[in-house]
Motif scaffolding. Structure first.
Motif, PDB file in Angstrom:
ATOM      1  N   ASP A  25       0.864  -1.534  -0.098  1.00 37.00           N
ATOM      2  CA  ASP A  25       0.430   0.553  -0.050  1.00 37.00           C
ATOM      3  C   ASP A  25       1.077   0.684  -0.138  1.00 37.00           C
ATOM      4  O   ASP A  25       0.229   2.192   0.208  1.00 37.00           O
ATOM      5  CB  ASP A  25      -1.135  -0.026   0.796  1.00 37.00           C
ATOM      6  N   SER A  26       2.112   0.729  -0.079  1.00 30.49           N
ATOM      7  CA  SER A  26       2.992   2.358  -0.165  1.00 30.49           C
ATOM      8  C   SER A  26       2.353   2.877  -1.605  1.00 30.49           C
ATOM      9  O   SER A  26       2.341   2.884  -3.067  1.00 30.49           O
ATOM     10  CB  SER A  26       4.685   2.020  -0.276  1.00 30.49           C
ATOM     11  N   PRO A  27       2.517   4.729  -1.404  1.00 31.54           N
ATOM     12  CA  PRO A  27       2.030   5.426  -2.855  1.00 31.54           C
ATOM     13  C   PRO A  27       3.539   5.555  -3.679  1.00 31.54           C
ATOM     14  O   PRO A  27       3.290   5.834  -4.551  1.00 31.54           O
ATOM     15  CB  PRO A  27       1.589   6.706  -2.402  1.00 31.54           C
ATOM     16  N   THR A  28       4.585   5.486  -3.379  1.00 33.61           N
ATOM     17  CA  THR A  28       5.812   5.388  -4.084  1.00 33.61           C
ATOM     18  C   THR A  28       5.858   5.022  -5.323  1.00 33.61           C
ATOM     19  O   THR A  28       5.928   5.794  -6.255  1.00 33.61           O
ATOM     20  CB  THR A  28       7.554   5.477  -3.478  1.00 33.61           C
ATOM     21  N   ARG A  84      -6.845   5.983  -4.964  1.00 38.46           N
ATOM     22  CA  ARG A  84      -6.104   5.167  -4.061  1.00 38.46           C
ATOM     23  C   ARG A  84      -5.471   5.042  -2.391  1.00 38.46           C
ATOM     24  O   ARG A  84      -5.429   3.999  -1.639  1.00 38.46           O
ATOM     25  CB  ARG A  84      -4.915   4.262  -4.891  1.00 38.46           C
ATOM     26  N   TYR A  85      -4.721   6.430  -2.853  1.00 36.97           N
ATOM     27  CA  TYR A  85      -4.066   6.867  -1.735  1.00 36.97           C
ATOM     28  C   TYR A  85      -4.091   7.849  -1.019  1.00 36.97           C
ATOM     29  O   TYR A  85      -4.126   7.717   0.240  1.00 36.97           O
ATOM     30  CB  TYR A  85      -2.146   6.698  -2.107  1.00 36.97           C
ATOM     31  N   GLY A  86      -5.266   8.855  -1.477  1.00 33.75           N
ATOM     32  CA  GLY A  86      -5.649   9.406  -0.258  1.00 33.75           C
ATOM     33  C   GLY A  86      -5.765   9.547   0.719  1.00 33.75           C
ATOM     34  O   GLY A  86      -6.724   8.596   0.791  1.00 33.75           O
ATOM     35  N   VAL A  87      -5.880   9.886   2.271  1.00 35.62           N
ATOM     36  CA  VAL A  87      -6.260  10.088   2.915  1.00 35.62           C
ATOM     37  C   VAL A  87      -7.735   9.658   2.901  1.00 35.62           C
ATOM     38  O   VAL A  87      -8.209  10.878   3.015  1.00 35.62           O
ATOM     39  CB  VAL A  87      -5.921  10.227   3.791  1.00 35.62           C
ATOM     40  N   GLN A  88      -8.473   9.504   3.696  1.00 35.51           N
ATOM     41  CA  GLN A  88      -9.944   9.721   3.564  1.00 35.51           C
ATOM     42  C   GLN A  88     -10.187  10.206   5.266  1.00 35.51           C
ATOM     43  O   GLN A  88      -9.514   9.328   6.113  1.00 35.51           O
ATOM     44  CB  GLN A  88     -10.884   7.848   3.375  1.00 35.51           C
ATOM     45  N   ASN A  89     -10.895  11.010   5.554  1.00 37.18           N
ATOM     46  CA  ASN A  89     -11.397  12.010   6.194  1.00 37.18           C
ATOM     47  C   ASN A  89     -10.482  12.101   7.224  1.00 37.18           C
ATOM     48  O   ASN A  89     -10.405  11.823   8.147  1.00 37.18           O
ATOM     49  CB  ASN A  89     -12.357  10.953   7.533  1.00 37.18           C
ATOM     50  N   PRO A  90      -9.426  12.756   6.463  1.00 32.47           N
ATOM     51  CA  PRO A  90      -8.517  13.417   7.456  1.00 32.47           C
ATOM     52  C   PRO A  90      -8.687  14.902   8.090  1.00 32.47           C
ATOM     53  O   PRO A  90     -10.071  14.866   8.499  1.00 32.47           O
ATOM     54  CB  PRO A  90      -7.639  14.024   6.393  1.00 32.47           C
ATOM     55  N   LEU A  91      -7.687  14.661   9.319  1.00 33.89           N
ATOM     56  CA  LEU A  91      -8.369  15.779  10.112  1.00 33.89           C
ATOM     57  C   LEU A  91      -8.490  17.293  10.055  1.00 33.89           C
ATOM     58  O   LEU A  91      -8.139  17.210   8.624  1.00 33.89           O
ATOM     59  CB  LEU A  91      -7.387  15.605  11.459  1.00 33.89           C
ATOM     60  N   PRO A  92      -9.373  17.783  10.134  1.00 32.42           N
ATOM     61  CA  PRO A  92      -9.560  19.743   9.773  1.00 32.42           C
ATOM     62  C   PRO A  92      -8.716  19.857   9.413  1.00 32.42           C
ATOM     63  O   PRO A  92      -7.394  19.501  10.464  1.00 32.42           O
ATOM     64  CB  PRO A  92     -10.500  20.064  10.587  1.00 32.42           C
TER      65      PRO A  92
END
Length: 632
Positions: A209-212, A242-250
Motif C-alpha cells: 500500500d505504499s504510494p511510492t 488509491r492513496y489519499g487519506v480518507q476523512n483527514p483531520l480538519p
C-alpha cells in the motif's frame, strides 16, 4: 560487455534481523512491562528499543538502547541497535559513531556495516557505501537487505546492469516484495526501458500500500510518447482514489487571520541544493521582503552544498525529515503553524503526497520539483504556473487551481563558476555538432528517428549526448543500433557519461545547437545551454513536463526557437546551422540576453510571487474557496 551471471543462491526473507535471535516481536506496551519486571536485564531494554523501531519511533528507542549499553557495555549488537535508533531519528553523527564503535567490538557486525553504508548513500557517497556493503556481503552473502542496499549503491555509481541483476534475482525469490519491484522499476526507467519499468511498478503496486511505486508510475508515463494527455491525467487523478487519506483531520486554522500579516511559508523538497529546485527558486526566495514572509524548510535529503547554505541562511527553521513518516511530518507542519505549505517534490524523489493528503496546512501549493502535470492530490489548493506551461483551456486537466504568473513560473539562478564561452565548434570542426545533455530517459525511438532525419539533412553532422546512463554499454549499444537502423553511422554519435557540474557546463563548448527532447522537455538543461551560448530548439509536448523549454525560451525573448511541428523543428535547426557567422554572433550574445531577461530577475519574480501569495492568503482570510488566478 556481457551481463554478470545471476547467482542462484537463495536469500532469506528480508525483515528486522534479531539480535543473536534473542529479540521477540513484542509491542511497546509488552516490552515496557518486561523492563518494569526486570530493569537490570539489558535484553529487556533491547526488546523495548526494538519495539519502538518497529513502529518507526526511533527517537523513543534511543533511551532504552542507552540503558542496555550501560548494563552490557561490551555487547556489539546493542551498540548497533543504538546506531540504528540514532540514524532513524536523524542523529547521523551519533549513528556513525555508534556504528563505528560496534565494529571495534565486532568487525563482522552486519547491522553496523549497513548503517554506515546507508549514511554514506544518503550523502551521495555511493563508492564508500559499496565498500561497507561488500564487507557485509562477505559475512552474510545471502542477506537480502544487504543485496538490496548494494543494488542502490551500484545505481548511485551508474552501474545499472549490476543493480538490475541483483534486483531481478530478489524479485524472483521474493515476488511479493514491493520494495524490490519498485527499485527494479527505477533502474529500468533510468535505462529507458519504459514498458518493463511500468510492469515492475505495477507489480510493486499489487503487493503493498505504499504510494511510492504509483508515483513512479505517474512520472514514467510522462516520458512515454505513446501516452495521451488524457491517459496521463487519468493516472494522476487515480492517485487520490488509491492513496489519499480518507476523512483527514480538519485543516488547522491560524489564530491570526489578518490578511496583511507576515506569512509563515513551509517548503519541503529533495532539492535544496545543486538541483533544478535549488537553481530555480533560490534567487526568488532571497529577494522576498523579510517582513512579508518567513521560511520553514523541510529537507528530504541530508546532502549539503553551496546552494544549501543559501537556503539555510534564509531559514527561520531548518529540519531534515528524511526519516519522518508521513503522520509525523503532518504533525510537524501543524505544530510549526505553517500558513502556506509548498510541495516541491510532487511524485518525484522526496515525495510526501500521502502527508499532503492529510491537509497539514491552511493552504497547500505545488511549485517546482516534480512539477510535470497535475499531482492529482486533492488537498493541494494551487499550482504555480505561467501562460506558456498551462495555456488557456488547460485548467480542466488539473485538480489544483492554477496561478499563472506574468513571466516564467521559475527564476534561474546561474552558478558562480560559469565557464568562459568558447568559439563556435563548427568553425574548427567543419561540421555541426547537435547536443542534448538532458536526462537520457527522455530519449525514445520516435524522437531519435526525428533527429536522424535532421542529421540526414545536415550531412556530416554529429550528435553529442551526455548523461549518467551512457556509462552503460548495453544502453549505448541500443542507441547506436537504433541510429544505425536509421542509417546514421555510430561514428556520428558521441555518447558520454556524467561529469561534475562545472565540467558539464564546459562541455557545451563542444556543441553548436542544442536539441530539446520530446515529449518530456528540458528545464534546467535548457537554461544551462543558453547560459553557455548554445541555442536550444524545442517542440512543446502535451503536458506541463513538455513545455518547460518553451516557457524558458519565450520568457528569455527567444520565441523563434519554439516550434509547432517536427518539420518546423528541422527547419529551425538547419536555418541556424546554415549560417555559422550568425550562429557565432548568437553564441557570443546569448548569455547576456538570458541574464538580462525576466528568467533571471529574482527581484521581479519575488514581487510577483509575494503578490500571488498575498492574494491567495487574502482569499483564505475572507473564507473564499481557492480559485484560478492570472497575473499580467
Amino acid at each position: 560487455m556481457a551481463k554478470p551471471s545471476r547467482s542462484k543462491a537463495r536469500y532469506p526473507q528480508p525483515g528486522i534481523k534479531l539480535a543473536n535471535n534473542a529479540v521477540r516481536e513484542l509491542t511497546v506496551a509488552q516490552a515496557k512491562r518486561l523492563t518494569n519486571k526486570t530493569p537490570s536485564d539489558a535484553n529487556a531494554w533491547v526488546q523495548l528499543g526494538v519495539a519502538y523501531i518497529r513502529v518507526n519511533q526511533h527517537a523513543e528507542a534511543i533511551e532504552p538502547f542507552q540503558r542496555a549499553v550501560n548494563l552490557k557495555e561490551g555487547a556489539a549488537d546493542i551498540h548497533a541497535w543504538l546506531a540504528a535508533a540514532y540514524q532513524g531519528s536523524g542523529e547521523f553523527l551519533l549513528a556513525k559513531e555508534s556504528a563505528q564503535h560496534t565494529l571495534t567490538l565486532d568487525e563482522c557486525n552486519v547491522r553496523a556495516l549497513m548503517i554506515l553504508a546507508m549514511i554514506d548513500q544518503d550523502n551521495h557517497l555511493s563508492a564508500s557505501a559499496l565498500k561497507w556493503l561488500e564487507k557485509a556481503e562477505n559475512y552474510e552473502p545471502e542477506n537480502a537487505d544487504v543485496l538490496h542496499a548494494k543494488a542502490r549503491a551500484l545505481f548511485g555509481l551508474n552501474r545499472y546492469e549490476e543493480a538490475e541483476i541483483i534486483l531481478e534475482d530478489l524479485t524472483c525469490r521474493y515476488p511479493k516484495n514491493l520494495g524490490y519491484w519498485n527499485e527494479l522499476g527505477v533502474v529500468q526507467r533510468e535505462l529507458g526501458e519504459l514498458e518493463a519499468s511500468a510492469n515492475s511498478f505495477y507489480q510493486s503496486i499489487k503487493y503493498g500500500d505504499s504510494p511510492t511505486p504509483f508515483s513512479n508510475l505517474i512520472t514514467g508515463f510522462h516520458y512515454d510518447p505513446a501516452k495521451k494527455q488524457s491517459d496521463i491525467a487519468a493516472v494522476c487523478r487515480e492517485w487520490q482514489q488509491r492513496y489519499g487519506v480518507q476523512n483527514p483531520l480538519p485543516r488547522p486554522v491560524p489564530d491570526d487571520l489578518s490578511p496583511t500579516r507576515k506569512l509563515r511559508i513551509g517548503l519541503f523538497s529533495d532539492g535544496f541544493r545543486q538541483h533544478p529546485v535549488g537553481n530555480m527558486i533560490i534567487a526568488a526566495l532571497e529577494s522576498t521582503h523579510p517582513e512579508e514572509m518567513e521560511f520553514y524548510f523541510y529537507s528530504t535529503n541530508v546532502s549539503s552544498d553551496a546552494i544549501t547554505k543559501r537556503f539555510r541562511k534564509l531559514a527561520s527553521h531548518w529540519q531534515v525529515i528524511k526519516y519522518l513518516d508521513d503522520a509525523a511530518f503532518n504533525q510537524q507542519v501543524r505544530d510549526d503553524k505553517i500558513d502556506i505549505l509548498f510541495d516541491l517534490a510532487g511524485h518525484n524523489a522526496g515525495t510526501r503526497s500521502k502527508a499532503i493528503s492529510m491537509q497539514p496546512a491552511p493552504l497547500i501549493v505545488k511549485w517546482v520539483g516534480g512539477l510535470i502535470n497535475t499531482t492529482g492530490v486533492e488537498a493541494i489548493d494551487y499550482l504555480i504556473s505561467d501562460h506558456i506551461e498551462t495555456p488557456e483551456g488547460e485548467d480542466k486537466h488539473y485538480t489544483e487551481k492554477l496561478i499563472r504568473l506574468p513571466d516564467d513560473y521559475i527564476v534561474y539562478s546561474q552558478p558562480v563558476y560559469m565557464p568562459n564561452i568558447g568559439p563556435l565548434p563548427a568553425i574548427s570542426n567543419e561540421f555541426i555538432t547537435l547536443g542534448c545533455f538532458n536526462n537520457p530517459t527522455k530519449l525514445n525511438a520516435q524522437l531519435l528517428s526525428e533527429w536522424a532525419t535532421l542529421m540526414h539533412q545536415l550531412p556530416n553532422s554529429r550528435l553529442f549526448l551526455k548523461g549518467k546512463p551512457y556509462t552503460s554499454e548495453s544502453f549505448c549499444e541500443r542507441i547506436y543500433t537504433l541510429m544505425e537502423s536509421l542509417e546514421i553511422e555510430r561514428e556520428r554519435v558521441l555518447l558520454e557519461g556524467p561529469a561534475n557540474h562545472c565540467e558539464l557546463l564546459n562541455s557545451y563548448n563542444r556543441v553548436d545547437i542544442a536539441l530539446d527532447p520530446w515529449p518530456y522537455s528540458g528545464g534546467l538543461s535548457t537554461c544551462e545551454a543558453l547560459l553557455m551560448g548554445v541555442p536550444a530548439v524545442t517542440l512543446p509536448g502535451p503536458t506541463f513536463a513538455g513545455r518547460h523549454s518553451a516557457s524558458h525560451l519565450i520568457n528569455a525573448d527567444m520565441a523563434e526557437l519554439v516550434v509547432s511541428s517536427w518539420d518546423e523543428y528541422r527547419e529551425r535547426v538547419i536555418e541556424l546551422a546554415s549560417d555559422t557567422d550568425s550562429l557565432s554572433t548568437i553564441r557570443n550574445s546569448l548569455r547576456q540576453v538570458l541574464l538580462q531577461s525576466p528568467m533571471c530577475d529574482g527581484r521581479l519574480f519575488a514581487k510577483h510571487f509575494m503578490l500571488a501569495m498575498r492574494a491567495i492568503w487574502q482569499r483564505y482570510c475572507e473564507d473564499k474557496a481557492p480559485a484560478a488566478l492570472t497575473f499580467n
